[in-house]
Write a protein that holds these residues in place. Structure first.
Motif, PDB file in Angstrom:
ATOM      1  N   GLY A  91      40.250  94.261  37.333  1.00  0.00           N
ATOM      2  CA  GLY A  91      40.274  95.924  37.679  1.00  0.00           C
ATOM      3  C   GLY A  91      40.341  96.639  36.608  1.00  0.00           C
ATOM      4  N   LEU A  92      41.579  96.539  36.117  1.00  0.00           N
ATOM      5  CA  LEU A  92      41.549  97.519  34.750  1.00  0.00           C
ATOM      6  C   LEU A  92      39.510  97.791  34.085  1.00  0.00           C
ATOM      7  CD1 LEU A  92      42.672  99.334  32.615  1.00  0.00           C
ATOM      8  CD2 LEU A  92      43.803  97.296  31.666  1.00  0.00           C
ATOM      9  N   ALA A  93      39.285  96.285  33.774  1.00  0.00           N
ATOM     10  CA  ALA A  93      37.783  95.346  33.258  1.00  0.00           C
ATOM     11  C   ALA A  93      36.587  96.442  33.592  1.00  0.00           C
ATOM     12  CB  ALA A  93      37.606  94.848  32.835  1.00  0.00           C
ATOM     13  N   ALA A  94      36.926  96.969  35.077  1.00  0.00           N
ATOM     14  CA  ALA A  94      36.041  97.116  36.207  1.00  0.00           C
ATOM     15  C   ALA A  94      36.165  98.551  35.768  1.00  0.00           C
ATOM     16  CB  ALA A  94      35.467  96.845  37.829  1.00  0.00           C
ATOM     17  N   ALA A  95      37.293  99.135  35.639  1.00  0.00           N
ATOM     18  CA  ALA A  95      36.954 100.204  35.696  1.00  0.00           C
ATOM     19  C   ALA A  95      36.778 100.839  34.132  1.00  0.00           C
ATOM     20  CB  ALA A  95      38.384 101.329  35.691  1.00  0.00           C
ATOM     21  N   ALA A  98      32.726 100.180  34.438  1.00  0.00           N
ATOM     22  CA  ALA A  98      32.405 102.053  36.145  1.00  0.00           C
ATOM     23  C   ALA A  98      31.813 103.520  35.468  1.00  0.00           C
ATOM     24  CB  ALA A  98      32.838 101.419  37.918  1.00  0.00           C
ATOM     25  N   ARG A  99      32.885 103.539  34.225  1.00  0.00           N
ATOM     26  CA  ARG A  99      32.711 104.789  34.196  1.00  0.00           C
ATOM     27  C   ARG A  99      31.422 104.950  33.135  1.00  0.00           C
ATOM     28  NH1 ARG A  99      36.833 108.581  34.206  1.00  0.00           N
ATOM     29  NH2 ARG A  99      36.319 109.204  32.438  1.00  0.00           N
ATOM     30  N   LYS A 100      31.339 103.427  31.792  1.00  0.00           N
ATOM     31  CA  LYS A 100      30.349 103.484  31.246  1.00  0.00           C
ATOM     32  C   LYS A 100      28.713 103.567  31.839  1.00  0.00           C
ATOM     33  CE  LYS A 100      33.276 102.525  27.022  1.00  0.00           C
ATOM     34  NZ  LYS A 100      33.191 101.114  26.417  1.00  0.00           N
ATOM     35  N   ASP A 101      28.598 102.278  33.043  1.00  0.00           N
ATOM     36  CA  ASP A 101      27.376 102.002  33.885  1.00  0.00           C
ATOM     37  C   ASP A 101      27.688 102.281  35.336  1.00  0.00           C
ATOM     38  OD1 ASP A 101      25.330 100.432  33.941  1.00  0.00           O
ATOM     39  OD2 ASP A 101      25.912  98.685  33.465  1.00  0.00           O
ATOM     40  N   ILE A 225      44.644 105.062  35.594  1.00  0.00           N
ATOM     41  CA  ILE A 225      44.422 104.867  34.015  1.00  0.00           C
ATOM     42  C   ILE A 225      43.033 105.357  33.688  1.00  0.00           C
ATOM     43  CG2 ILE A 225      44.155 102.804  32.884  1.00  0.00           C
ATOM     44  CD1 ILE A 225      46.124 101.432  33.915  1.00  0.00           C
ATOM     45  N   ALA A 226      41.895 105.011  34.967  1.00  0.00           N
ATOM     46  CA  ALA A 226      40.501 105.252  34.382  1.00  0.00           C
ATOM     47  C   ALA A 226      40.249 106.960  33.840  1.00  0.00           C
ATOM     48  CB  ALA A 226      39.756 104.687  35.822  1.00  0.00           C
ATOM     49  N   GLN A 227      41.171 107.669  35.256  1.00  0.00           N
ATOM     50  CA  GLN A 227      41.100 109.431  34.436  1.00  0.00           C
ATOM     51  C   GLN A 227      41.382 109.383  33.221  1.00  0.00           C
ATOM     52  OE1 GLN A 227      39.602 110.856  37.053  1.00  0.00           O
ATOM     53  NE2 GLN A 227      38.775 109.109  38.512  1.00  0.00           N
ATOM     54  N   ALA A 228      42.409 108.149  32.574  1.00  0.00           N
ATOM     55  CA  ALA A 228      42.636 109.056  31.182  1.00  0.00           C
ATOM     56  C   ALA A 228      41.656 107.930  30.388  1.00  0.00           C
ATOM     57  CB  ALA A 228      44.311 108.629  31.204  1.00  0.00           C
ATOM     58  N   MET A 229      41.358 107.276  30.672  1.00  0.00           N
ATOM     59  CA  MET A 229      40.401 107.098  29.682  1.00  0.00           C
ATOM     60  C   MET A 229      39.408 107.912  28.593  1.00  0.00           C
ATOM     61  SD  MET A 229      38.443 103.610  31.388  1.00  0.00           S
ATOM     62  CE  MET A 229      39.111 102.331  32.592  1.00  0.00           C
ATOM     63  N   THR A 231      41.135 109.759  26.583  1.00  0.00           N
ATOM     64  CA  THR A 231      41.608 111.204  26.213  1.00  0.00           C
ATOM     65  C   THR A 231      42.176 110.638  25.157  1.00  0.00           C
ATOM     66  OG1 THR A 231      43.601 110.912  28.547  1.00  0.00           O
ATOM     67  CG2 THR A 231      41.130 111.973  29.058  1.00  0.00           C
ATOM     68  N   ASP A 232      43.750 111.372  24.826  1.00  0.00           N
ATOM     69  CA  ASP A 232      44.535 110.988  23.990  1.00  0.00           C
ATOM     70  C   ASP A 232      46.049 110.677  25.289  1.00  0.00           C
ATOM     71  OD1 ASP A 232      45.459 113.530  25.041  1.00  0.00           O
ATOM     72  OD2 ASP A 232      45.652 114.362  23.802  1.00  0.00           O
ATOM     73  N   LYS A 233      46.039 110.704  26.620  1.00  0.00           N
ATOM     74  CA  LYS A 233      46.670 110.253  27.166  1.00  0.00           C
ATOM     75  C   LYS A 233      46.146 109.056  27.692  1.00  0.00           C
ATOM     76  CE  LYS A 233      49.058 114.331  27.799  1.00  0.00           C
ATOM     77  NZ  LYS A 233      50.145 114.082  27.467  1.00  0.00           N
ATOM     78  N   PHE A 234      45.656 108.084  27.378  1.00  0.00           N
ATOM     79  CA  PHE A 234      45.699 106.898  27.412  1.00  0.00           C
ATOM     80  C   PHE A 234      46.129 105.593  27.285  1.00  0.00           C
ATOM     81  CE2 PHE A 234      43.188 102.824  27.298  1.00  0.00           C
ATOM     82  CZ  PHE A 234      42.962 102.287  28.580  1.00  0.00           C
ATOM     83  N   GLN A 235      46.871 105.655  26.260  1.00  0.00           N
ATOM     84  CA  GLN A 235      47.170 104.534  25.761  1.00  0.00           C
ATOM     85  C   GLN A 235      49.221 104.911  26.412  1.00  0.00           C
ATOM     86  OE1 GLN A 235      47.311 101.512  24.754  1.00  0.00           O
ATOM     87  NE2 GLN A 235      44.866 101.988  24.314  1.00  0.00           N
TER      88      GLN A 235
END
Length: 358
Positions: A91-95, A98-101, A225-229, A231-235
């Motif tokens: 799911g993490l990989a898919a998110a 999906a944001r890029k492609d 998690i996807a919403q924070a990609m 951004t400086d809040k991602f990790q």
């Protein structure tokens, strides 16, 4: 576009003492000179460029993976903050994809399989990609034609055939859990069951929709998690939200209940390299049936597996059907019939506070 996701989060405890927390099975060379994760990436050459390959692994292994796969962009090796099984990993990989492609298709595969015919593997992935392109809601998996009644694999039962170029493909009737011996023999005799290889193809958006339908709580954590990609809040978000997920396998989370799954009968040679006896299938044996990786000097030794460090002389006298594994700080000696108990040895060392050996 086609993307590749390599799952590399396992610890490989059945390959102790060679496999350790800091250097698990997928980072070892158990067959040939390339490590297992390197060989997995190698077979994607000509199919998926390095910039569209992704590894998901334990956070502590990110540096080691990047060292072994220097062709990967740093951001394409993603460290999971904790172990949560394959569904959150997928799911993490898919998110991220999906944001890029948004129309991206994912080929998902473990990092620790040996596939002896990479050209056929690539052809099978291309055939699976076409099946997904024909039906965006379709999920494709790859089944291994069983050669013996294995109790250690999940099974896939096939239904009606599908039209696919160059491969045998079928609608999936159902997935089956790991069977007992009698049931496995029935599966083998029927001719309509495959071993579940754990290799999948789907649109990133499709698997995310499936997780939303079947695992809503997990999906909500992944969406945050996807919403924070980027951004400086991602990790920080990744650490909090991923840890909050209840881990489960992608088979249980989605595959067993998803209505539109196709299985391609794998045209490639495959081995999941699950335990030390796999070395017998992957390496030649001597005239006495011994499989040797390292420097071995045998006296009256038959049918044994010897694995040692380069230059370290291992001498065996009067043994048969044994496993002998030497590393700089630990040695395993066990009958082949007890190889499944290697996990017990790992637990024993953990209970004895011998983390230095793990």
């Amino acid at each position: 576009m086609l993307h590749a996701v390599i799952m590399a989060g396992g610890s490989g405890t059945r390959f102790w003492p060679a496999s350790r927390n800091a250097l698990p099975k997928q980072l070892l060379a158990l067959s040939g000179e390339r490590t297992m994760i390197q060989a997995t990436s190698d077979r994607l050459e000509g199919l998926v460029p390095a910039e569209r390959r992704m590894v998901l692994t334990n956070q502590a292994l990110v540096s080691a993976v990047l060292e072994q796969l220097p062709e990967f962009p740093n951001q394409n090796v993603v460290g999971e903050p904790c172990k949560r099984d394959t569904a959150p990993c997928v799911g993490l990989a898919a998110a991220m994809i999906a944001r890029k492609d948004p129309e991206g298709i994912m080929a998902v595969m473990p990092s620790d399989h040996v596939i002896g015919t990479p050209d056929r593997f690539r052809d099978a992935i291309r055939a699976g990609e076409k099946l997904v392109q024909e039906d965006a809601s379709r999920i494709v998996t790859f089944g291994i034609k069983p050669s013996y009644p294995a109790e250690s694999f999940g099974y896939i039962e096939r239904a009606e055939p599908l039209q696919a170029a160059g491969v045998a493909a079928f609608q999936v009737a159902r997935f089956r859990e790991k069977p007992d011996r009698l049931t496995a023999q029935q599966y083998l005799s029927s001719g309509s069951f495959y071993w579940n290889s754990g290799i999948f193809l789907w649109r990133a958006s499709t698997i995310l929709d499936a997780l939303k339908s079947h695992q809503l709580e997990m999906y909500e954590h992944l969406d945050r998690i996807a919403q924070a990609m980027e951004t400086d809040k991602f990790q920080e978000t990744l650490a909090v939200e991923f840890a909050a997920i209840k881990g489960t396998s992608i088979d249980y989370a989605v595959m067993e209940s998803y209505p539109n799954v196709a299985v391609i009968e794998a045209p490639f040679e495959w081995d999941d390299v699950g335990s030390w006896q796999a070395l017998e299938r992957l390496n030649p044996s001597d005239e006495h049936g011994n499989t040797v990786v390292g420097s071995h000097y045998a006296i009256d030794t038959k049918g044994s597996i010897i694995f040692g460090q380069p230059g370290h002389a291992i001498v065996t006298i009067g043994i048969e059907d044994m496993i002998v594994v030497q590393t700089p700080d630990a040695t395993l000696v066990a009958p082949k019939s007890a190889e499944e108990r290697v996990r017990e040895a790992v637990r024993l060392l953990l209970e004895s506070n011998r983390n230095d050996c793990l």
